[in-house]
Design a protein around this motif. Structure first.
Motif, PDB file in Angstrom:
ATOM      1  N   UNK A   3       0.848  -1.191   0.000  1.00 13.77           N
ATOM      2  CA  UNK A   3       0.000   0.000   0.000  1.00 13.77           C
ATOM      3  C   UNK A   3       0.883   1.240   0.000  1.00 13.77           C
ATOM      4  N   UNK A   4       0.607   2.163  -0.901  1.00 13.67           N
ATOM      5  CA  UNK A   4       1.475   3.327  -1.046  1.00 13.67           C
ATOM      6  C   UNK A   4       0.768   4.674  -0.956  1.00 13.67           C
ATOM      7  N   UNK A   5      -0.549   4.713  -1.094  1.00 16.46           N
ATOM      8  CA  UNK A   5      -1.213   6.012  -1.017  1.00 16.46           C
ATOM      9  C   UNK A   5      -2.691   5.822  -0.738  1.00 16.46           C
ATOM     10  N   UNK A   6      -3.316   6.902  -0.272  1.00 19.26           N
ATOM     11  CA  UNK A   6      -4.745   6.909   0.027  1.00 19.26           C
ATOM     12  C   UNK A   6      -5.320   8.227  -0.461  1.00 19.26           C
ATOM     13  N   UNK A   7      -6.556   8.196  -0.949  1.00 21.87           N
ATOM     14  CA  UNK A   7      -7.190   9.402  -1.478  1.00 21.87           C
ATOM     15  C   UNK A   7      -8.667   9.386  -1.133  1.00 21.87           C
TER      16      UNK A   7
END
Length: 310
Positions: A98-102
């Motif tokens: 997991x590398x990013x959340x938006x």
């Protein structure tokens, strides 16, 4: 002093020297942001590789983050003082990298969050995915609760031109379009878009819609850290897009009617970011005035990059 300590000292002084250089350049550039300042250290000891950050759309005053690879499918909510509020498990999801959340527009009155399982250090994955969930409701008066979502919607994908590492996930709040920006040592990062409509559990091929170039030549341990984009976000009103590398921050203006890919063709404003660490998260405040960033490490630092105008 052993060889390892000598190398670390040299790296520190190199960072210190280049930080002065970058400060001077940022002062000359057109930027609406002020100097970053440290807000808090996250109290949850499980957050050791914060790799994405987003401001809640449902509960003003809280943030969501997640760890990099090696953790379960967990989201962590905390407030501006770093206090832990709850942990959420995404049912049916898996954290490979997991590398990013938006955040994105929801269905009805429900805000939505997107989590990008998009990292690929070896450029050989075949199981990339973005997960979508309704944002859970968090009680600000309750601490350290454990919650579960319903089954997360999974959108598996492949690139049209081979495997790529990526750490930047952007969702356009105007239309829910999903974009991924690749992380590459040349600094020539591809911008890829999910075709619409989205269909859960069906592998889709992304479309390359643009390129973003990062040019800072600074290197550490033979890595072009000045050219590696590690995070990004789009403001809730859809007027600006921000990205950061390990060394620099950039913001693009989005004109009325422009798509994300069209806006990214323009020249961004440069701004200062904290970077004496492995910073791989960036998110806008709800009003789009400020930005927040976190780094790997324990305790995890939370920084604000305040905006001076909009």
């Amino acid at each position: 002093m052993n060889r390892l300590n000598v190398r670390r000292c040299l790296e520190f002084f190199a960072l210190f020297f280049v930080a002065f250089q970058l400060q001077g350049r940022a002062d000359e550039a057109t930027s609406r942001f002020g100097n970053p300042h440290h807000l808090a250290s996250l109290e949850d000891p499980r957050i050791i590789e914060s790799s994405g950050i987003v401001v809640s759309r449902r509960t003003p005053g809280i943030f969501w983050t997640h760890n990099d690879s090696g953790d379960g499918p967990y989201l962590y909510a905390f407030d501006q003082a770093g206090h832990s509020l709850c942990t959420v498990t995404l049912e049916g999801a898996k954290n490979v990298d997991w590398e990013d959340i938006a955040a994105g527009p929801g269905r009805g009155d429900k805000a939505t969050m997107y989590v990008g399982d998009i990292g690929d250090n070896n450029n050989n994955r075949t199981d990339y995915a973005v997960y979508r969930i309704p944002e859970p409701t968090v009680d600000l008066n309750s601490r350290k609760r454990t919650l579960k979502t319903g089954t997360a919607e999974k959108f598996p994908y492949v690139y049209p031109d081979g495997s790529h590492d990526a750490e930047t996930l952007i969702v356009d709040p105007r239309n829910s379009n999903i974009y991924i920006v690749t992380k590459i040592e040349t600094g020539i990062s591809g911008v890829y878009q999910f075709p619409t409509p989205l269909t859960p559990n069906q592998v889709t091929t992304l479309k390359r819609v643009g390129t973003v170039k990062f040019t800072n030549p600074f290197r550490i341990r033979n890595r072009a850290v000045g050219k590696l984009v590690t995070a990004g976000d789009m403001s809730a009103d859809g007027k600006t897009i921000a990205m950061r590398t390990y060394t620099d921050g950039f913001e693009w203006r989005v004109k009325p009617g422009q798509s994300v890919e069209e806006a990214l063709k323009s020249t961004p404003a440069h701004f200062d970011v904290p970077w004496l660490g492995q910073y791989e998260a960036l998110g806008y405040s709800l009003d789009g005035m400020s930005l927040y960033t976190t780094s790997e490490g324990k305790p995890c630092p939370l920084w604000e990059i305040p905006g001076t105008r909009r």
